[in-house]
Design a protein around this motif. Structure first.
Motif, short mmCIF file in Angstrom:
data_model
loop_
_atom_site.label_atom_id
_atom_site.label_comp_id
_atom_site.label_asym_id
_atom_site.label_seq_id
_atom_site.Cartn_x
_atom_site.Cartn_y
_atom_site.Cartn_z
N THR A 47 34.84 46.43 36.84
CA THR A 47 34.33 46.23 38.29
C THR A 47 34.87 44.93 39.08
O THR A 47 35.41 45.23 40.11
CB THR A 47 32.73 45.72 38.19
N ARG A 48 35.47 44.07 38.23
CA ARG A 48 36.23 42.76 38.90
C ARG A 48 37.49 43.60 39.49
O ARG A 48 37.94 43.07 40.36
CB ARG A 48 36.26 41.71 37.89
N PHE A 49 38.09 44.51 38.38
CA PHE A 49 39.31 44.94 39.03
C PHE A 49 39.28 45.86 39.95
O PHE A 49 40.34 45.76 40.75
CB PHE A 49 40.04 45.75 37.62
N ASP A 50 38.17 46.74 40.00
CA ASP A 50 38.15 47.35 41.22
C ASP A 50 38.08 46.78 42.46
O ASP A 50 38.32 47.12 43.54
CB ASP A 50 36.84 48.44 41.21
N MET A 51 37.25 45.77 42.38
CA MET A 51 37.20 44.89 43.45
C MET A 51 38.37 43.93 43.97
O MET A 51 38.23 43.36 45.00
CB MET A 51 35.86 43.67 43.42
N GLY A 52 39.38 44.08 43.30
CA GLY A 52 40.65 43.26 43.52
C GLY A 52 40.86 42.00 43.06
O GLY A 52 41.46 41.00 43.83
N ASP A 53 40.34 41.62 42.00
CA ASP A 53 40.38 40.52 41.37
C ASP A 53 42.02 40.21 40.69
O ASP A 53 42.40 40.76 40.00
CB ASP A 53 39.61 40.05 39.99
N PRO A 54 42.63 39.25 41.42
CA PRO A 54 43.98 39.02 41.24
C PRO A 54 44.25 38.42 39.69
O PRO A 54 45.33 38.42 39.29
CB PRO A 54 44.47 38.02 42.35
N ASN A 55 43.31 37.76 39.34
CA ASN A 55 43.39 37.28 37.81
C ASN A 55 43.33 38.33 36.76
O ASN A 55 43.52 37.87 35.56
CB ASN A 55 42.46 36.20 37.41
N LEU A 56 43.11 39.34 37.06
CA LEU A 56 42.99 40.83 36.03
C LEU A 56 44.33 41.52 36.12
O LEU A 56 44.50 41.92 37.16
CB LEU A 56 41.64 41.28 36.22
N SER A 57 44.47 42.00 34.87
CA SER A 57 45.57 43.04 35.12
C SER A 57 44.92 44.28 34.42
O SER A 57 43.98 44.27 33.92
CB SER A 57 46.86 42.59 34.03
N LEU A 58 45.53 45.25 34.73
CA LEU A 58 45.10 46.67 34.38
C LEU A 58 44.95 46.71 32.81
O LEU A 58 44.18 47.26 32.17
CB LEU A 58 46.04 47.70 34.84
N VAL A 59 46.05 46.04 32.19
CA VAL A 59 46.25 45.92 30.71
C VAL A 59 44.85 45.52 29.96
O VAL A 59 44.17 45.80 29.04
CB VAL A 59 47.49 45.35 30.13
N ASP A 60 44.34 44.10 30.45
CA ASP A 60 43.22 43.65 30.11
C ASP A 60 42.02 44.59 30.22
O ASP A 60 41.11 44.46 29.40
CB ASP A 60 42.84 42.28 30.88
N VAL A 61 41.87 45.25 31.18
CA VAL A 61 40.82 46.12 31.65
C VAL A 61 40.96 47.17 30.49
O VAL A 61 39.69 47.59 30.07
CB VAL A 61 40.70 46.58 33.06
N MET A 62 41.92 47.76 30.40
CA MET A 62 42.21 49.15 29.60
C MET A 62 41.69 48.50 28.12
O MET A 62 41.32 49.27 27.14
CB MET A 62 43.56 49.35 29.54
N VAL A 63 42.37 47.39 27.49
CA VAL A 63 42.09 46.89 26.29
C VAL A 63 40.70 46.64 25.75
O VAL A 63 40.15 47.28 24.93
CB VAL A 63 43.11 45.79 26.08
N ALA A 64 40.03 45.94 26.83
CA ALA A 64 38.48 45.82 26.89
C ALA A 64 37.75 47.20 26.69
O ALA A 64 36.77 47.33 25.87
CB ALA A 64 37.94 45.07 28.10
N LYS A 65 38.18 48.04 27.32
CA LYS A 65 37.64 49.47 27.72
C LYS A 65 37.77 50.12 26.25
O LYS A 65 36.82 50.88 25.54
CB LYS A 65 38.01 50.13 28.51
N GLU A 66 38.92 50.02 25.63
CA GLU A 66 39.16 50.94 24.57
C GLU A 66 38.38 50.19 23.21
O GLU A 66 38.17 50.84 22.28
CB GLU A 66 40.81 50.88 24.10
N LYS A 67 38.31 48.39 23.31
CA LYS A 67 37.81 47.99 22.22
C LYS A 67 36.22 48.46 22.10
O LYS A 67 35.49 48.61 21.21
CB LYS A 67 37.86 46.75 22.26
N SER A 68 35.75 48.54 23.38
CA SER A 68 34.35 48.70 23.60
C SER A 68 33.97 50.32 22.74
O SER A 68 32.90 50.69 22.36
CB SER A 68 33.71 48.85 25.03
N GLY A 69 35.02 51.15 23.39
CA GLY A 69 34.75 52.61 23.05
C GLY A 69 34.87 52.78 21.36
O GLY A 69 34.09 53.65 20.76
N ILE A 70 35.64 52.01 20.73
CA ILE A 70 36.11 52.25 19.43
C ILE A 70 34.99 51.81 18.48
O ILE A 70 34.39 52.18 17.66
CB ILE A 70 37.41 51.35 18.97
N ALA A 71 34.22 50.34 19.03
CA ALA A 71 33.21 49.78 18.66
C ALA A 71 32.06 50.95 18.66
O ALA A 71 31.12 51.07 17.75
CB ALA A 71 32.88 48.60 19.31
N PHE A 72 31.71 51.58 19.83
CA PHE A 72 30.65 52.29 20.04
C PHE A 72 30.72 53.58 19.08
O PHE A 72 29.71 53.81 18.43
CB PHE A 72 30.52 52.98 21.63
#
Length: 94
Positions: A47-72
């Protein structure tokens, strides 16, 4: 009310007799809470990335998404193994 108290005391006495069952339940609950936390963090970062947060990179978002997917997925596999073990035990002749 007395039945509720009796039920609670029975549950406490069973937990005192077999403390490992309480530890397993606590460990399982903590694992589920951890997976839930990872999914919430991933959703928040997306959500923060979609809103344009300049402190977030796409890599950070994708890593968090993959971690949560693997944990699930790991949680689902553990659930499947537990159900399989339960069914095996229930089908054993007494």
């Amino acid at each position: 009310m007395a039945a509720e108290l009796t039920g609670q005391s029975d549950a406490l006495s069973r937990a005192e007799k077999n403390p490992a069952s309480g530890q397993f339940a606590d460990m399982l609950g903590q694992a589920l809470d951890n997976v839930n936390g990872m999914q919430k963090t991933s959703r928040t970062l997306q959500t923060r990335f979609d809103m344009g947060d300049p402190n977030l990179s796409l890599v950070d978002v994708m890593v968090a998404k993959e971690k949560s997917g693997i944990a699930f997925e790991a949680t689902v596999q553990v659930r499947n193994k537990l159900l399989e073990a339960y069914k095996t035990i229930m089908n054993m002749p007494v």
